[in-house]
Design a protein around this motif. Structure first.
Motif, PDB file in Angstrom:
ATOM      1  N   ILE A  90       0.874  -1.172   0.000  1.00  0.00           N
ATOM      2  CA  ILE A  90       0.000   0.000   0.000  1.00  0.00           C
ATOM      3  C   ILE A  90       0.912   1.224   0.000  1.00  0.00           C
ATOM      4  O   ILE A  90       1.569   1.516   1.002  1.00  0.00           O
ATOM      5  N   ASP A  91       0.969   1.908  -1.127  1.00  0.00           N
ATOM      6  CA  ASP A  91       1.901   3.024  -1.308  1.00  0.00           C
ATOM      7  C   ASP A  91       1.115   4.294  -1.600  1.00  0.00           C
ATOM      8  O   ASP A  91       0.119   4.267  -2.322  1.00  0.00           O
ATOM      9  N   THR A  92       1.582   5.395  -1.069  1.00  0.00           N
ATOM     10  CA  THR A  92       0.916   6.675  -1.272  1.00  0.00           C
ATOM     11  C   THR A  92       1.566   7.458  -2.407  1.00  0.00           C
ATOM     12  O   THR A  92       2.769   7.351  -2.651  1.00  0.00           O
ATOM     13  N   VAL A  93       0.753   8.244  -3.078  1.00  0.00           N
ATOM     14  CA  VAL A  93       1.257   9.113  -4.145  1.00  0.00           C
ATOM     15  C   VAL A  93       2.232  10.122  -3.536  1.00  0.00           C
ATOM     16  O   VAL A  93       3.356  10.293  -4.022  1.00  0.00           O
ATOM     17  N   GLN A  94       1.800  10.794  -2.484  1.00  0.00           N
ATOM     18  CA  GLN A  94       2.659  11.754  -1.785  1.00  0.00           C
ATOM     19  C   GLN A  94       3.502  10.973  -0.776  1.00  0.00           C
ATOM     20  O   GLN A  94       2.964  10.372   0.148  1.00  0.00           O
ATOM     21  N   LYS A  95       4.812  10.973  -0.959  1.00  0.00           N
ATOM     22  CA  LYS A  95       5.696  10.191  -0.081  1.00  0.00           C
ATOM     23  C   LYS A  95       5.875  10.896   1.264  1.00  0.00           C
ATOM     24  O   LYS A  95       5.891  12.122   1.357  1.00  0.00           O
ATOM     25  N   TYR A  96       6.041  10.092   2.290  1.00  0.00           N
ATOM     26  CA  TYR A  96       6.282  10.621   3.628  1.00  0.00           C
ATOM     27  C   TYR A  96       7.757  10.960   3.780  1.00  0.00           C
ATOM     28  O   TYR A  96       8.618  10.275   3.218  1.00  0.00           O
ATOM     29  N   PRO A  97       8.069  11.987   4.558  1.00  0.00           N
ATOM     30  CA  PRO A  97       9.478  12.346   4.768  1.00  0.00           C
ATOM     31  C   PRO A  97      10.250  11.216   5.446  1.00  0.00           C
ATOM     32  O   PRO A  97       9.684  10.465   6.250  1.00  0.00           O
ATOM     33  N   GLU A  98      11.521  11.103   5.148  1.00  0.00           N
ATOM     34  CA  GLU A  98      12.372  10.121   5.837  1.00  0.00           C
ATOM     35  C   GLU A  98      12.668  10.562   7.260  1.00  0.00           C
ATOM     36  O   GLU A  98      12.833   9.738   8.144  1.00  0.00           O
ATOM     37  N   ASP A  99      12.751  11.860   7.488  1.00  0.00           N
ATOM     38  CA  ASP A  99      13.023  12.405   8.814  1.00  0.00           C
ATOM     39  C   ASP A  99      11.860  12.054   9.750  1.00  0.00           C
ATOM     40  O   ASP A  99      10.691  12.320   9.438  1.00  0.00           O
ATOM     41  N   HIS A 100      12.188  11.463  10.883  1.00  0.00           N
ATOM     42  CA  HIS A 100      11.164  10.961  11.802  1.00  0.00           C
ATOM     43  C   HIS A 100      10.227  12.069  12.292  1.00  0.00           C
ATOM     44  O   HIS A 100       8.999  11.903  12.285  1.00  0.00           O
ATOM     45  N   MET A 101      10.770  13.188  12.715  1.00  0.00           N
ATOM     46  CA  MET A 101       9.931  14.255  13.259  1.00  0.00           C
ATOM     47  C   MET A 101       9.044  14.867  12.174  1.00  0.00           C
ATOM     48  O   MET A 101       7.883  15.204  12.428  1.00  0.00           O
ATOM     49  N   GLU A 102       9.571  14.994  10.955  1.00  0.00           N
ATOM     50  CA  GLU A 102       8.753  15.503   9.852  1.00  0.00           C
ATOM     51  C   GLU A 102       7.635  14.517   9.506  1.00  0.00           C
ATOM     52  O   GLU A 102       6.504  14.912   9.249  1.00  0.00           O
ATOM     53  N   LYS A 103       7.969  13.224   9.504  1.00  0.00           N
ATOM     54  CA  LYS A 103       6.960  12.185   9.223  1.00  0.00           C
ATOM     55  C   LYS A 103       5.850  12.242  10.262  1.00  0.00           C
ATOM     56  O   LYS A 103       4.665  12.162   9.923  1.00  0.00           O
ATOM     57  N   ILE A 104       6.225  12.386  11.530  1.00  0.00           N
ATOM     58  CA  ILE A 104       5.235  12.463  12.597  1.00  0.00           C
ATOM     59  C   ILE A 104       4.317  13.668  12.397  1.00  0.00           C
ATOM     60  O   ILE A 104       3.102  13.567  12.578  1.00  0.00           O
ATOM     61  N   ALA A 105       4.891  14.786  11.997  1.00  0.00           N
ATOM     62  CA  ALA A 105       4.080  15.987  11.777  1.00  0.00           C
ATOM     63  C   ALA A 105       3.079  15.772  10.636  1.00  0.00           C
ATOM     64  O   ALA A 105       1.912  16.169  10.740  1.00  0.00           O
TER      65      ALA A 105
END
Length: 173
Positions: free
Chosen positions: A47-62
């Protein structure tokens, strides 16, 4: 003939582990999904999203928090062809913001799971399923939901026996 699909969402990059942040080349849930695929006769779907999540943990959490608060449904890159052929779906995902990533909501709302069996597996950093089981039941009212399995991300590399025991309990091996 009954067919099984392992549908999973996973995130590589920075991850919280053992009290700190570390880099994962392969996400914990992907590791578990691939282990399951070696144990159970199944097809594997990422299950993959068009908009990728940041690799940086804190950015991903945000980003994950903003999606959760907005009740977002992120667009997915692909669909399962002929979902009707599957009787059982092992649904594997990390715990993000007390439930599944919002991409799982998109996935579950994209198909009719009536009459199917959903076997949930969550990887987590200490919070287990939180609200995910309740959310799966709400999104898939016509499905049978088996006992789930929660695996701490720190334990996923060595969870083969745990997976096999769980699969036995839910009747897949």
């Amino acid at each position: 003939m009954a067919k099984t699909l392992i549908a999973y969402f996973s995130h590589a990059g920075q991850n919280y582990s053992r009290g700190g942040i570390r880099h994962l080349d392969v996400g914990n849930t992907q590791v578990a999904a691939e282990k399951l695929h070696h144990i159970v006769d199944s097809d594997l779907f990422y299950i993959d999203t068009v908009q990728k999540y940041p690799e940086d943990h804190m950015e991903k959490i945000a980003v994950a928090k903003a999606e959760f608060e907005a009740n977002a449904r992120p667009a997915l890159t692909d669909r399962v062809e002929n979902m009707g052929q599957y009787d059982t779906v092992i649904l594997a995902f990390p715990n993000w913001w007390t439930t599944m990533p919002m991409a799982l909501f998109t996935f579950l709302e994209s198909y009719d799971f009536t009459g199917k069996t959903i076997c949930p597996l969550v990887t987590h950093g200490g919070s287990g399923f939180s609200n995910a089981l309740k959310d799966i039941a709400r999104l898939c009212p016509g499905a049978t939901i088996t006992e789930g399995l929660a695996i701490n991300g720190d334990d996923v590399a060595h969870c083969d026996r745990t997976l096999t025991v769980w699969l036995g309990r839910i009747g897949l091996v």
